[in-house]
Design an enzyme around this catalytic site. Structure first.
Site, PDB file in Angstrom:
ATOM      1  N   ALA A  66       0.847  -1.186   0.079  1.00 39.10           N
ATOM      2  CA  ALA A  66       0.009  -0.072   0.034  1.00 39.10           C
ATOM      3  C   ALA A  66       1.003   1.189   0.046  1.00 39.10           C
ATOM      4  CB  ALA A  66      -0.901   0.002   1.198  1.00 39.10           C
ATOM      5  N   GLY A 111       0.523  -4.843   0.596  1.00 36.50           N
ATOM      6  CA  GLY A 111      -0.647  -5.181  -0.236  1.00 36.50           C
ATOM      7  C   GLY A 111      -0.328  -5.907  -1.505  1.00 36.50           C
ATOM      8  N   GLU A 114      -0.676  -9.521  -0.629  1.00 33.69           N
ATOM      9  CA  GLU A 114      -2.062  -9.444  -0.422  1.00 33.69           C
ATOM     10  C   GLU A 114      -2.533  -9.740  -1.774  1.00 33.69           C
ATOM     11  OE1 GLU A 114      -2.794  -7.667   3.989  1.00 33.69           O
ATOM     12  OE2 GLU A 114      -2.095  -6.459   2.565  1.00 33.69           O
ATOM     13  N   GLU A 134       4.353  -5.000   7.273  1.00 29.46           N
ATOM     14  CA  GLU A 134       3.627  -3.883   8.049  1.00 29.46           C
ATOM     15  C   GLU A 134       4.212  -3.628   9.535  1.00 29.46           C
ATOM     16  OE1 GLU A 134       2.417  -6.416   6.192  1.00 29.46           O
ATOM     17  OE2 GLU A 134       0.867  -5.432   4.658  1.00 29.46           O
TER      18      GLU A 134
HETATM   19  N1  COA Z   1       4.754   3.327  -0.630  1.00 28.11           N
HETATM   20  C1  COA Z   1       5.046   4.368  -1.129  1.00 28.11           C
HETATM   21  N2  COA Z   1       6.296   4.555  -1.646  1.00 28.11           N
HETATM   22  C2  COA Z   1       6.810   3.483  -1.944  1.00 28.11           C
HETATM   23  C3  COA Z   1       6.646   2.248  -1.372  1.00 28.11           C
HETATM   24  C4  COA Z   1       5.414   2.319  -0.620  1.00 28.11           C
HETATM   25  N3  COA Z   1       4.845   1.103  -0.448  1.00 28.11           N
HETATM   26  N4  COA Z   1       7.637   1.591  -1.608  1.00 28.11           N
HETATM   27  C5  COA Z   1       8.517   1.994  -2.657  1.00 28.11           C
HETATM   28  N5  COA Z   1       8.025   3.408  -2.523  1.00 28.11           N
HETATM   29  C6  COA Z   1       8.867   4.555  -3.247  1.00 28.11           C
HETATM   30  C7  COA Z   1      10.055   4.950  -2.407  1.00 28.11           C
HETATM   31  O1  COA Z   1       9.456   5.853  -1.553  1.00 28.11           O
HETATM   32  C8  COA Z   1      10.756   5.557  -3.482  1.00 28.11           C
HETATM   33  O2  COA Z   1      10.551   6.872  -3.913  1.00 28.11           O
HETATM   34  P1  COA Z   1      11.430   8.078  -4.083  1.00 28.11           P
HETATM   35  O3  COA Z   1      12.150   7.655  -5.331  1.00 28.11           O
HETATM   36  O4  COA Z   1      10.438   9.310  -4.460  1.00 28.11           O
HETATM   37  O5  COA Z   1      12.145   8.167  -2.959  1.00 28.11           O
HETATM   38  C9  COA Z   1      10.704   4.669  -4.656  1.00 28.11           C
HETATM   39  O6  COA Z   1       9.365   3.953  -4.640  1.00 28.11           O
HETATM   40  C10 COA Z   1      11.780   3.406  -4.917  1.00 28.11           C
HETATM   41  O7  COA Z   1      11.734   2.912  -3.468  1.00 28.11           O
HETATM   42  P2  COA Z   1      13.499   2.679  -2.834  1.00 28.11           P
HETATM   43  O8  COA Z   1      12.846   2.594  -1.271  1.00 28.11           O
HETATM   44  O9  COA Z   1      13.960   3.905  -3.247  1.00 28.11           O
HETATM   45  O10 COA Z   1      13.711   1.355  -3.561  1.00 28.11           O
HETATM   46  P3  COA Z   1      14.797   0.207  -3.085  1.00 28.11           P
HETATM   47  O11 COA Z   1      15.129  -0.515  -4.152  1.00 28.11           O
HETATM   48  O12 COA Z   1      15.676   1.061  -2.451  1.00 28.11           O
HETATM   49  O13 COA Z   1      13.910  -0.511  -1.739  1.00 28.11           O
HETATM   50  C11 COA Z   1      11.848  -1.927  -1.202  1.00 28.11           C
HETATM   51  C12 COA Z   1      12.850  -1.444  -2.510  1.00 28.11           C
HETATM   52  C13 COA Z   1      10.704  -2.547  -1.629  1.00 28.11           C
HETATM   53  C14 COA Z   1      12.604  -2.798  -0.245  1.00 28.11           C
HETATM   54  C15 COA Z   1      11.642  -0.351  -0.310  1.00 28.11           C
HETATM   55  O14 COA Z   1      11.004   0.453  -1.415  1.00 28.11           O
HETATM   56  C16 COA Z   1      10.450  -0.777   0.537  1.00 28.11           C
HETATM   57  O15 COA Z   1      10.838  -1.275   1.579  1.00 28.11           O
HETATM   58  N6  COA Z   1       9.246  -0.166   0.352  1.00 28.11           N
HETATM   59  C17 COA Z   1       8.244  -0.254   1.401  1.00 28.11           C
HETATM   60  C18 COA Z   1       7.625  -1.772   1.500  1.00 28.11           C
HETATM   61  C19 COA Z   1       6.356  -1.739   2.434  1.00 28.11           C
HETATM   62  O16 COA Z   1       6.671  -1.614   3.789  1.00 28.11           O
HETATM   63  N7  COA Z   1       5.349  -2.121   2.086  1.00 28.11           N
HETATM   64  C20 COA Z   1       4.301  -2.452   2.879  1.00 28.11           C
HETATM   65  C21 COA Z   1       3.468  -0.914   2.991  1.00 28.11           C
HETATM   66  S1  COA Z   1       1.907  -1.090   4.184  1.00 28.11           S
END
Ligand code: COA
Length: 260
Positions: A66, A111, A114, A134
């Site tokens: 999400a 999500g 999910e 989460e």
């Molecule tokens: N919501 C909003 N933005 C998200 C996102 C999310 N769930 N997941 C990634 N993004 C965005 C990042 O903020 C970043 O944006 P920016 O370029 O404007 O800073 C962009 O996507 C790229 O992500 P980044 O974190 O730089 O890539 P990464 O390769 O270093 O890491 C992940 C990848 C997936 C490990 C990391 O993005 C992450 O942990 N995301 C969240 C996952 C999460 O907790 N999901 C459950 C949400 S309830």
């Protein structure tokens, strides 16, 4: 409806739904969830669409969860509504009458995991990663993660993933039964399409009833679920496809199903 956050392409009876927010790793915001709902309403109603594939844009992410921008400032009522709306969208996918395959082409977190679990079958690219992270944000899964994960891989493994927020690779997801098969990234979509084509070559009513009996039956006690199966076996016997399929076998020819 015009879509801004997803792509919907219909090819040879297969609807390909691509979550298309690559800059946010295809994270699900409210607009994307609404578009997903509209797309699956269309898929369900369009007689030319026989099944669907959900995938993500780019090679890095299926859906990275999400959109986290939605959470700060959310109150209890908003949180409950957020979860219920997401569950409603994913229920529409799982409990619809058409096959939906997840082609998981990268991160499937929160999500994203999910959404994949609401699909009937999951194929993963070899670079895919799965998790329910989460708890690292101080929240819990809200789009069905605590329930569908436990049903798919058992309570122990679901608790391990949901309590630690650990992210697992495609091979491990395959080992624990979270995904059906793992393919090289370049082959993933073709393999998902091949699977859809194989299912589309079978009796359409039989496909619909298998989906119904497995999905609904899993939520019932065994005795009632077996009754549900028997009732659907009875109904399928009243179809032209049952006559065609069984006669074709006996006459040593391929069946031509009409869906009637
Ligand atoms: N919501 C909003 N933005 C998200 C996102 C999310 N769930 N997941 C990634 N993004 C965005 C990042 O903020 C970043 O944006 P920016 O370029 O404007 O800073 C962009 O996507 C790229 O992500 P980044 O974190 O730089 O890539 P990464 O390769 O270093 O890491 C992940 C990848 C997936 C490990 C990391 O993005 C992450 O942990 N995301 C969240 C996952 C999460 O907790 N999901 C459950 C949400 S309830």
């Amino acid at each position: 409806m015009d879509y801004e956050n997803i792509l919907l392409n219909i090819e040879d009876g297969i609807a390909i739904v691509t979550i298309n927010r690559p800059k946010a790793l295809n994270a699900l915001n409210a607009a994307t969830m609404n578009e997903l709902k509209a797309a699956f309403t269309r898929i369900q109603e369009d007689p030319n669409v026989k099944c669907a594939i959900i995938t993500g844009s780019g090679e890095k992410a299926f859906i990275a969860g999400a959109d986290i921008n939605q959470f700060p400032g959310m109150n209890a009522v908003m949180g409950a509504e957020f979860a219920l709306h997401g569950q409603d969208v994913l229920n529409q996918i799982q409990f619809g009458s058409k096959l939906v395959v997840a082609a998981v082409n990268g991160f499937a977190l929160g999500g994203g995991c999910e959404t994949a679990m609401a699909c009937h079958v999951r194929f993963a690219a070899d670079n895919a990663k799965f998790g329910q992270p989460e708890v690292s944000l101080g929240i819990i899964p809200g789009y069905g993660g605590t329930q569908r994960l436990a049903r798919l891989v058992g309570a122990g493994r679901a608790l391990e993933l949901c309590l630690t927020g650990d992210v697992i690779k495609a091979e491990e997801a395959h080992r624990i039964g979270l995904v059906n098969k793992v393919y090289p990234q370049a082959e993933l979509l073709d393999k998902a399409k091949e699977f859809c084509q194989k299912v589309m070559s079978k009796g359409p009513k039989a496909t619909e009833f298998v989906l119904y009996c497995v999905n609904r039956g899993m939520e019932m006690n065994l005795y009632d679920a077996l009754r549900l199966e028997a009732q659907h076996f009875g109904i399928v016997c009243a179809t032209e496809d049952m006559q065609e399929g069984t006669n074709a076998f006996l006459e040593k020819r391929p069946a031509k199903f009409s869906g009637k």
